[in-house]
Design a protein around this motif. Structure first.
Motif, PDB file in Angstrom:
ATOM      1  N   UNK A  65       0.845  -1.197   0.000  1.00 24.84           N
ATOM      2  CA  UNK A  65       0.000   0.000   0.000  1.00 24.84           C
ATOM      3  C   UNK A  65       0.884   1.252   0.000  1.00 24.84           C
ATOM      4  N   UNK A  66       1.928   1.243   0.817  1.00 24.71           N
ATOM      5  CA  UNK A  66       2.853   2.395   0.887  1.00 24.71           C
ATOM      6  C   UNK A  66       3.460   2.674  -0.484  1.00 24.71           C
ATOM      7  N   UNK A  67       3.991   1.636  -1.134  1.00 23.85           N
ATOM      8  CA  UNK A  67       4.625   1.792  -2.447  1.00 23.85           C
ATOM      9  C   UNK A  67       3.604   2.253  -3.490  1.00 23.85           C
ATOM     10  N   UNK A  68       2.404   1.644  -3.491  1.00 24.67           N
ATOM     11  CA  UNK A  68       1.375   2.003  -4.476  1.00 24.67           C
ATOM     12  C   UNK A  68       0.935   3.459  -4.321  1.00 24.67           C
ATOM     13  N   UNK A  69       0.745   3.906  -3.086  1.00 19.22           N
ATOM     14  CA  UNK A  69       0.330   5.300  -2.862  1.00 19.22           C
ATOM     15  C   UNK A  69       1.445   6.248  -3.321  1.00 19.22           C
ATOM     16  N   UNK A  70       2.697   5.922  -2.976  1.00 18.70           N
ATOM     17  CA  UNK A  70       3.810   6.784  -3.378  1.00 18.70           C
ATOM     18  C   UNK A  70       3.924   6.879  -4.903  1.00 18.70           C
ATOM     19  N   UNK A  71       3.701   5.758  -5.626  1.00 10.32           N
ATOM     20  CA  UNK A  71       3.732   5.780  -7.096  1.00 10.32           C
ATOM     21  C   UNK A  71       2.604   6.642  -7.648  1.00 10.32           C
ATOM     22  N   UNK A  72       1.405   6.488  -7.083  1.00  6.66           N
ATOM     23  CA  UNK A  72       0.254   7.256  -7.553  1.00  6.66           C
ATOM     24  C   UNK A  72       0.459   8.747  -7.313  1.00  6.66           C
ATOM     25  N   UNK A  73       1.050   9.101  -6.181  1.00  7.37           N
ATOM     26  CA  UNK A  73       1.322  10.505  -5.863  1.00  7.37           C
ATOM     27  C   UNK A  73       2.227  11.117  -6.933  1.00  7.37           C
ATOM     28  N   UNK A  74       3.270  10.388  -7.324  1.00  8.72           N
ATOM     29  CA  UNK A  74       4.188  10.887  -8.350  1.00  8.72           C
ATOM     30  C   UNK A  74       3.471  10.972  -9.700  1.00  8.72           C
ATOM     31  N   UNK A  75       2.735   9.919 -10.065  1.00  7.13           N
ATOM     32  CA  UNK A  75       2.042   9.889 -11.363  1.00  7.13           C
ATOM     33  C   UNK A  75       0.997  10.996 -11.510  1.00  7.13           C
ATOM     34  N   UNK A  76       0.298  11.309 -10.423  1.00 11.39           N
ATOM     35  CA  UNK A  76      -0.769  12.321 -10.478  1.00 11.39           C
ATOM     36  C   UNK A  76      -0.299  13.696 -10.039  1.00 11.39           C
ATOM     37  N   UNK A  77       0.999  13.801  -9.735  1.00 11.57           N
ATOM     38  CA  UNK A  77       1.579  15.079  -9.338  1.00 11.57           C
ATOM     39  C   UNK A  77       0.911  15.643  -8.074  1.00 11.57           C
ATOM     40  N   UNK A  78       0.763  14.782  -7.041  1.00  7.39           N
ATOM     41  CA  UNK A  78       0.107  15.187  -5.792  1.00  7.39           C
ATOM     42  C   UNK A  78       1.103  15.314  -4.633  1.00  7.39           C
ATOM     43  N   UNK A  79       2.380  15.575  -4.950  1.00  8.67           N
ATOM     44  CA  UNK A  79       3.404  15.659  -3.903  1.00  8.67           C
ATOM     45  C   UNK A  79       3.114  16.727  -2.860  1.00  8.67           C
ATOM     46  N   UNK A  80       2.356  17.765  -3.244  1.00  9.42           N
ATOM     47  CA  UNK A  80       2.034  18.831  -2.293  1.00  9.42           C
ATOM     48  C   UNK A  80       0.822  18.492  -1.428  1.00  9.42           C
ATOM     49  N   UNK A  81       0.130  17.379  -1.733  1.00  9.62           N
ATOM     50  CA  UNK A  81      -1.056  16.991  -0.964  1.00  9.62           C
ATOM     51  C   UNK A  81      -0.822  15.755  -0.101  1.00  9.62           C
ATOM     52  N   UNK A  82      -0.117  14.770  -0.635  1.00  8.49           N
ATOM     53  CA  UNK A  82       0.233  13.571   0.135  1.00  8.49           C
ATOM     54  C   UNK A  82       1.743  13.622   0.324  1.00  8.49           C
ATOM     55  N   UNK A  83       2.147  14.010   1.531  1.00  6.44           N
ATOM     56  CA  UNK A  83       3.550  14.313   1.788  1.00  6.44           C
ATOM     57  C   UNK A  83       4.381  13.093   2.158  1.00  6.44           C
ATOM     58  N   UNK A  84       3.796  12.184   2.953  1.00  3.08           N
ATOM     59  CA  UNK A  84       4.586  11.055   3.445  1.00  3.08           C
ATOM     60  C   UNK A  84       3.683   9.886   3.789  1.00  3.08           C
ATOM     61  N   UNK A  85       4.167   8.677   3.489  1.00  2.00           N
ATOM     62  CA  UNK A  85       3.461   7.441   3.819  1.00  2.00           C
ATOM     63  C   UNK A  85       4.419   6.610   4.669  1.00  2.00           C
ATOM     64  N   UNK A  86       3.971   6.182   5.862  1.00  2.00           N
ATOM     65  CA  UNK A  86       4.855   5.510   6.807  1.00  2.00           C
ATOM     66  C   UNK A  86       4.227   4.207   7.303  1.00  2.00           C
ATOM     67  N   UNK A  87       5.031   3.140   7.296  1.00  2.00           N
ATOM     68  CA  UNK A  87       4.671   1.894   7.972  1.00  2.00           C
ATOM     69  C   UNK A  87       5.541   1.881   9.228  1.00  2.00           C
ATOM     70  N   UNK A  88       4.962   2.210  10.410  1.00  2.00           N
ATOM     71  CA  UNK A  88       5.776   2.304  11.630  1.00  2.00           C
ATOM     72  C   UNK A  88       6.433   0.974  11.995  1.00  2.00           C
ATOM     73  N   UNK A  89       7.751   1.014  12.156  1.00  2.00           N
ATOM     74  CA  UNK A  89       8.524  -0.167  12.539  1.00  2.00           C
ATOM     75  C   UNK A  89       9.197   0.088  13.870  1.00  2.00           C
ATOM     76  N   UNK A  90       9.456  -0.998  14.601  1.00  2.00           N
ATOM     77  CA  UNK A  90      10.243  -0.889  15.819  1.00  2.00           C
ATOM     78  C   UNK A  90      11.338  -1.932  15.762  1.00  2.00           C
ATOM     79  N   UNK A  91      12.473  -1.587  16.328  1.00  3.77           N
ATOM     80  CA  UNK A  91      13.572  -2.537  16.409  1.00  3.77           C
ATOM     81  C   UNK A  91      13.383  -3.346  17.674  1.00  3.77           C
ATOM     82  N   UNK A  92      13.246  -4.654  17.524  1.00  2.00           N
ATOM     83  CA  UNK A  92      13.057  -5.534  18.665  1.00  2.00           C
ATOM     84  C   UNK A  92      14.334  -6.340  18.839  1.00  2.00           C
ATOM     85  N   UNK A  93      14.903  -6.272  20.043  1.00  4.18           N
ATOM     86  CA  UNK A  93      16.099  -7.038  20.362  1.00  4.18           C
ATOM     87  C   UNK A  93      15.682  -8.177  21.270  1.00  4.18           C
ATOM     88  N   UNK A  94      15.909  -9.405  20.810  1.00  4.74           N
ATOM     89  CA  UNK A  94      15.577 -10.572  21.630  1.00  4.74           C
ATOM     90  C   UNK A  94      16.858 -11.110  22.233  1.00  4.74           C
TER      91      UNK A  94
END
Length: 179
Positions: free
Chosen positions: A19-48
């Motif tokens: 979803x992140x990659x698809x939205x970022x591609x669509x933003x570039x294709x439709x020239x919406x960089x000023x409307x959709x600024x960032x797409x984030x999949x929150x990650x955490x570093x887990x140390x076991x």
């Protein structure tokens, strides 16, 4: 132009990165960089910590969710809502509700403009009653019994023998190994 805010989008589980990659591609294709600024999949570093060895891995903080910093309007809503894998925005009915700064802070996510740090989370595979050996510090090579585990502070309370009696000591997850 309205101000950009962070919104939460629900996705099919396992589709977050697509979803992140698809939205970022669509933003570039439709020239919406000023409307959709960032797409984030929150990650955490887990140390076991298992038997004294540390392994770190990146894990999704919120499986099934993607965070988007965007200016909410018909165009940006349409792009996000009609991306394959997106089931909808988080909010009552069909109305997307932006995250407040308090909510962003409470989530513990390091987003641009937030004051959160991205600290690794340490997982410990021992339990109360297990014997551990302390690896560092003043108690190095001392063996003790776990009497408490504090996930929030990422530390253990261990009883060690000092002057002929048991004394509780707090020590970090990464400073011990299971016996």
């Amino acid at each position: 132009m309205d101000e950009a805010k962070w919104y939460v989008v629900h996705t099919y589980s396992g589709y977050e990165n697509k979803v992140k990659v698809d939205i970022e591609k669509t933003v570039v294709n439709r020239n919406l960089e000023d409307q959709i600024l960032e797409v984030v999949v929150p990650l955490e570093t887990v140390v076991e910590v298992k038997n004294g060895s540390k392994k770190s891995a990146q894990k999704k903080m919120f499986p099934g969710y993607v965070l988007i910093n965007m200016v909410m309007n018909d165009d940006s809503w349409y792009v996000v809502r009609n991306t394959r894998g997106v089931t909808g925005f988080v909010g009552p009915g069909s109305k997307p509700v932006p995250l407040t700064p308090t909510e962003i802070k409470a989530l513990g996510i390091a987003l641009p403009g937030s004051e959160n740090e991205n600290k690794p989370v340490v997982k410990f595979d021992g339990k109360v009653g297990d014997q551990v050996m302390i690896l560092t510090g003043a108690w190095e090579d001392t063996v003790g019994e776990i009497t408490g585990i504090n996930e929030g502070k990422q530390c253990l309370t261990i009883n060690v023998e000092m002057f002929g009696r048991e004394t509780p000591v707090e020590i970090g997850f990464t400073d011990v190994k299971l016996m």
